[in-house]
Scaffold this motif. Structure first.
Motif, PDB file in Angstrom:
ATOM      1  N   ASP A  37       2.016 -15.841 -31.522  1.00 53.49           N
ATOM      2  CA  ASP A  37       2.100 -14.473 -32.030  1.00 53.49           C
ATOM      3  C   ASP A  37       0.829 -14.110 -32.794  1.00 53.49           C
ATOM      4  OD1 ASP A  37       3.632 -12.030 -32.470  1.00 53.49           O
ATOM      5  OD2 ASP A  37       3.785 -12.655 -34.559  1.00 53.49           O
TER       6      ASP A  37
ATOM      7  N   ALA B  28      -5.207  -8.655 -29.705  1.00 54.38           N
ATOM      8  CA  ALA B  28      -4.868  -7.246 -29.499  1.00 54.38           C
ATOM      9  C   ALA B  28      -5.658  -6.357 -30.458  1.00 54.38           C
ATOM     10  CB  ALA B  28      -3.363  -7.043 -29.696  1.00 54.38           C
TER      11      ALA B  28
ATOM     12  N   ARG C 187      -9.875   0.747 -33.331  1.00 51.42           N
ATOM     13  CA  ARG C 187     -11.016   1.676 -33.386  1.00 51.42           C
ATOM     14  C   ARG C 187     -11.765   1.580 -34.690  1.00 51.42           C
ATOM     15  NH1 ARG C 187      -9.319   1.532 -28.331  1.00 51.42           N
ATOM     16  NH2 ARG C 187     -10.431   3.085 -27.102  1.00 51.42           N
TER      17      ARG C 187
ATOM     18  N   ARG D  55     -14.461  -4.577 -29.361  1.00 45.89           N
ATOM     19  CA  ARG D  55     -13.703  -4.149 -28.170  1.00 45.89           C
ATOM     20  C   ARG D  55     -14.448  -4.510 -26.897  1.00 45.89           C
ATOM     21  NH1 ARG D  55     -13.029   0.531 -30.705  1.00 45.89           N
ATOM     22  NH2 ARG D  55     -14.246   1.758 -29.237  1.00 45.89           N
TER      23      ARG D  55
ATOM     24  N   LEU E 288     -10.447   9.834 -35.352  1.00 46.54           N
ATOM     25  CA  LEU E 288     -10.594   8.401 -35.216  1.00 46.54           C
ATOM     26  C   LEU E 288      -9.469   7.638 -35.894  1.00 46.54           C
ATOM     27  CD1 LEU E 288     -13.636   6.821 -34.479  1.00 46.54           C
ATOM     28  CD2 LEU E 288     -12.449   5.633 -36.321  1.00 46.54           C
TER      29      LEU E 288
ATOM     30  N   ASP F 129      -7.199   5.059 -33.966  1.00 44.00           N
ATOM     31  CA  ASP F 129      -7.069   3.674 -34.416  1.00 44.00           C
ATOM     32  C   ASP F 129      -5.598   3.285 -34.540  1.00 44.00           C
ATOM     33  OD1 ASP F 129      -8.297   1.203 -35.373  1.00 44.00           O
ATOM     34  OD2 ASP F 129      -7.509   1.736 -37.345  1.00 44.00           O
TER      35      ASP F 129
ATOM     36  N   ALA G  16      -4.040   3.052 -31.014  1.00 47.83           N
ATOM     37  CA  ALA G  16      -4.525   1.880 -30.283  1.00 47.83           C
ATOM     38  C   ALA G  16      -3.922   0.594 -30.843  1.00 47.83           C
ATOM     39  CB  ALA G  16      -6.055   1.814 -30.356  1.00 47.83           C
ATOM     40  N   ARG G  17      -3.830   0.504 -32.161  1.00 48.17           N
ATOM     41  CA  ARG G  17      -3.262  -0.699 -32.770  1.00 48.17           C
ATOM     42  C   ARG G  17      -1.763  -0.817 -32.463  1.00 48.17           C
ATOM     43  NH1 ARG G  17      -5.854  -3.163 -37.339  1.00 48.17           N
ATOM     44  NH2 ARG G  17      -8.017  -2.487 -37.477  1.00 48.17           N
TER      45      ARG G  17
ATOM     46  N   TYR H 156      -0.225   0.353 -29.853  1.00 47.99           N
ATOM     47  CA  TYR H 156      -0.151  -0.058 -28.450  1.00 47.99           C
ATOM     48  C   TYR H 156      -0.437  -1.557 -28.317  1.00 47.99           C
ATOM     49  CZ  TYR H 156      -1.902  -0.693 -23.680  1.00 47.99           C
ATOM     50  OH  TYR H 156      -2.129  -1.155 -22.418  1.00 47.99           O
ATOM     51  N   ALA H 157      -1.493  -2.005 -28.976  1.00 45.69           N
ATOM     52  CA  ALA H 157      -1.895  -3.415 -28.892  1.00 45.69           C
ATOM     53  C   ALA H 157      -0.782  -4.332 -29.384  1.00 45.69           C
ATOM     54  CB  ALA H 157      -3.172  -3.639 -29.701  1.00 45.69           C
ATOM     55  N   THR H 158      -0.140  -3.950 -30.471  1.00 47.23           N
ATOM     56  CA  THR H 158       0.941  -4.771 -31.021  1.00 47.23           C
ATOM     57  C   THR H 158       2.107  -4.851 -30.038  1.00 47.23           C
ATOM     58  OG1 THR H 158       0.329  -4.156 -33.263  1.00 47.23           O
ATOM     59  CG2 THR H 158       2.564  -4.994 -32.944  1.00 47.23           C
TER      60      THR H 158
ATOM     61  N   ARG I 181       2.120  -4.315 -26.908  1.00 44.10           N
ATOM     62  CA  ARG I 181       1.763  -4.932 -25.636  1.00 44.10           C
ATOM     63  C   ARG I 181       1.556  -6.445 -25.736  1.00 44.10           C
ATOM     64  NH1 ARG I 181      -2.702  -3.415 -21.090  1.00 44.10           N
ATOM     65  NH2 ARG I 181      -2.504  -5.385 -20.001  1.00 44.10           N
ATOM     66  N   TYR I 182       1.170  -6.949 -26.919  1.00 43.16           N
ATOM     67  CA  TYR I 182       0.801  -8.361 -27.007  1.00 43.16           C
ATOM     68  C   TYR I 182       1.610  -9.231 -27.960  1.00 43.16           C
ATOM     69  CZ  TYR I 182      -3.194  -7.269 -24.109  1.00 43.16           C
ATOM     70  OH  TYR I 182      -3.970  -6.890 -23.062  1.00 43.16           O
ATOM     71  N   ALA I 183       2.218  -8.636 -29.000  1.00 41.59           N
ATOM     72  CA  ALA I 183       2.861  -9.491 -30.007  1.00 41.59           C
ATOM     73  C   ALA I 183       3.983 -10.320 -29.398  1.00 41.59           C
ATOM     74  CB  ALA I 183       3.386  -8.650 -31.158  1.00 41.59           C
TER      75      ALA I 183
ATOM     76  N   ARG J  96       6.681  -6.004 -24.581  1.00 45.04           N
ATOM     77  CA  ARG J  96       5.485  -6.394 -23.830  1.00 45.04           C
ATOM     78  C   ARG J  96       5.625  -5.997 -22.366  1.00 45.04           C
ATOM     79  NH1 ARG J  96       5.918 -11.156 -26.234  1.00 45.04           N
ATOM     80  NH2 ARG J  96       6.418 -12.330 -24.353  1.00 45.04           N
TER      81      ARG J  96
ATOM     82  N   LEU K 149      -9.186   8.522 -25.911  1.00 47.54           N
ATOM     83  CA  LEU K 149      -9.414   7.798 -27.158  1.00 47.54           C
ATOM     84  C   LEU K 149     -10.913   7.578 -27.362  1.00 47.54           C
ATOM     85  CD1 LEU K 149      -6.315   6.962 -27.393  1.00 47.54           C
ATOM     86  CD2 LEU K 149      -7.200   4.836 -28.292  1.00 47.54           C
ATOM     87  N   SER K 150     -11.337   7.584 -28.614  1.00 42.36           N
ATOM     88  CA  SER K 150     -12.748   7.338 -28.926  1.00 42.36           C
ATOM     89  C   SER K 150     -13.120   5.955 -28.395  1.00 42.36           C
ATOM     90  CB  SER K 150     -12.962   7.371 -30.427  1.00 42.36           C
ATOM     91  OG  SER K 150     -12.180   6.378 -31.043  1.00 42.36           O
ATOM     92  N   SER K 151     -14.317   5.843 -27.845  1.00 41.09           N
ATOM     93  CA  SER K 151     -14.714   4.536 -27.295  1.00 41.09           C
ATOM     94  C   SER K 151     -15.958   4.019 -27.994  1.00 41.09           C
ATOM     95  CB  SER K 151     -14.970   4.667 -25.806  1.00 41.09           C
ATOM     96  OG  SER K 151     -16.024   5.565 -25.606  1.00 41.09           O
TER      97      SER K 151
END
Lengths: 365, 365
Positions: free
Chosen positions: A273, A280, A286, A351, B269, B273, B276-277, B279-281, B283-285, B351, B363-365
């Motif tokens: 985890d 992630a 960002r 990133r 931004l 942020d 994106a965070r 989503y990341a959590t 998708r991956y936690a 997930r 999203l800002s890149s």
């Protein structure tokens, strides 16, 4: 001044990847880097903190003269701090090539350094000379031998302040005698996570080691990175001091290895985890502070060592520890940046790098 | 008892996606769902908290008899709580079809419900009958009309306790009169993030609304979800109470819309942020509490409304709010699970779902 392509001239002459970053040294899975430095002073001359600018400049120019004549020093650069931009100076600090104190007042300060980023001599920091070597993993004996070789060259040309009773004289009494400070930066997430860190730090303190954070004296440990160094400099030979620290570091690394194995056995999912969340964050966020980035890199370092991530080697992880720093961020953009902007640029760099990384199928699904 | 394929019979007869989950109602970008309930009691019979088991069972069976004879009630199921497993009962709570109090003591408790998950009548909760309707977005008038229709059917068959002076009599004096409680669940991340939430909540309280968290009375707001409901039930007509709440909710939704626009203009931004965070959590936690999941879903709900995420519609987001709950997790696995295990199963479900979602190039890149 930055050149046309935006790079700063000094930094473009130093290898982007320092030797220690390659992560090829012994125990480099746990010991990031080790360092030895020798403090030396010119005989018959007051210590830098008490020198006026003229004297500092004169000392630096004596060193410059030795550099220009010595065949042994020919592979090294001689750099006057005044010739660098402030950003370049702080980038050198971030690469461990000199100290914050050394670059704060550039007049009469200079640096001898090699392109590989392993060796440097700070001129007119707290002492007239601070000779230091930085290596990957735990190879303190090698680092000491290299420093001693450089010291011999400088001593034969300049003569160092030495007392029969005290040994080498230094601006601060805590360095007197050998003038030697050896240290190792050790990654201890396993001990932290299993709650055994305090016990190990206390044992290290009892064994005469000083314990500090990533950025040296007075700093906190971020990313589970701890610096261990010898407390005493007097009453022992250089070789003994180095051997003792090296032995303690081996014990600490063994304890860390045990802790990691225990946690991996007991709570594989906890580790999965943490590794997945760290990945992630670095892949998607960002805006990331250097502290958060270090904490994430710490989990990924552990994860990568046991193949939980693909496309992430030690060198990349070591480089990132440097590249995420505020000073380096500013050098890359050749201007001072407000913290918020640095956090955004850091996130962008991370990133981009982590797009090439994948979590492995070894992670629990 | 679970059937061979592991599903519980009652739940397999109810639509997995309740009408309110589709997110098609007016203002459904901000107002998740609205609810109206009417509290009614049988004339000449003490209120449920003072009834013995025998009386409760007799009341439930009177209702069962009405259900079996009424053509208007034919599309509804009549469910005796004692016939359900504990897990099934708590899954009904998670779907807002009945209350925690209602399922705690199953003897003599029953539920009338429709397959769409929009309508239900709790029998022998605090009052003999609690008729409720749940709809997507802000359509309180519709919800009230549906409840009133159901009430008419029951009243003509059973007769309700009514006083000329007080109106409908209820177990708790806070419900007396109309017996009506109307509420709306509103998503207010913009007001939260711009620091204007307290001001809006205070204004709502001054306008006579009660404000609660996601799980009703006495719960905290998670995922920026706030429930607004009428405080008084007496001295106004049902239609007036519903119209007043509806008007307040429209104002709150407008304030939220302004706050989102302001924040999006001022700090795009920051929003990127957070989205994106989140989503990341998801998708991956590898382990996620329901609280963290709700907070992440909250950011993604906002993000999805302005096209920052692809493959994520309102219905999915609404369904996930239900599917991540501890009770539903347990029903899916047809056994009681310790919290750690639920967190792991929840993360696994999320997930899998978020593999099909992507952050957009907006999203800002």
């Amino acid at each position: 001044m930055p050149s046309a392509d935006g790079t700063l001239p000094l930094l473009s002459r130093i290898d982007r990847t320092a030797e220690w970053m390659r992560g090829t040294g012994p125990l480099a899975d746990i010991v990031l880097t080790c360092r030895v430095r020798l403090a030396r002073n010119l005989a018959g001359c007051c210590f830098p903190p008490r020198c006026d600018d003229e004297t500092l400049i004169a000392i630096a120019e004596r060193a410059a003269a030795v550099h220009s004549c010595s065949r042994a020093l020919a592979p090294f650069e001689f750099v006057r701090m005044q010739e660098l931009t402030e950003l370049e100076r702080y980038a050198l600090v971030d690469r461990y090539l000199c100290s914050r104190e050394h670059v704060a007042q550039p007049v009469g300060r200079a640096l001898v350094l090699d392109r590989s980023g392993s060796l440097s001599v700070m001129i007119n920091e707290e002492d007239h000379f601070r000779i230091q070597a930085l290596y990957s993993g735990l190879q303190l004996e090698t680092a000491y031998r290299v420093c001693a070789g450089l010291e011999e060259v400088l001593e034969s040309a300049l003569g160092f302040a030495f007392s029969e009773k005290w040994g080498y004289l230094t601006a601060c009494p805590t360095n007197v005698g050998t003038g030697l400070r050896a240290s190792a930066m050790i990654h201890l997430p396993g001990l932290t996570e299993t709650g055994r860190l305090d016990e190990v730090l206390t044992a290290a303190a009892n064994a005469g080691l000083a314990v500090r954070g990533l950025y040296g004296e007075g700093t906190e440990a971020h990313g589970s990175l701890h610096q261990f160094s010898n407390q005493v400099t007097l009453g022992r030979s250089e070789e003994e001091l180095v051997a003792e620290l090296s032995s303690s570091c081996k014990q600490i690394a063994a304890a860390e290895r045990d802790a990691r194995a225990a946690l991996h056995r007991k709570s594989p999912l906890l580790l999965d985890d943490h590794v997945a969340r760290a990945y992630a964050t670095l892949r998607y966020a960002r805006s990331v502070t250097s502290r958060e980035a270090l904490d994430c890199l710490s989990w990924l370092r552990w994860g990568a060592e046991i193949d939980l991530a693909r496309g992430l080697d030690r060198q990349t992880l070591n480089e990132l520890i440097i590249w995420i720093r505020p000073g380096v961020q500013q050098v890359l953009h050749t201007r001072r940046l407000p913290a918020e902007e640095r956090d955004v640029l850091r996130a962008s760099l991370l990133r981009k790098r982590f797009e090439q990384v994948e979590l492995s199928e070894k992670l629990s699904s």
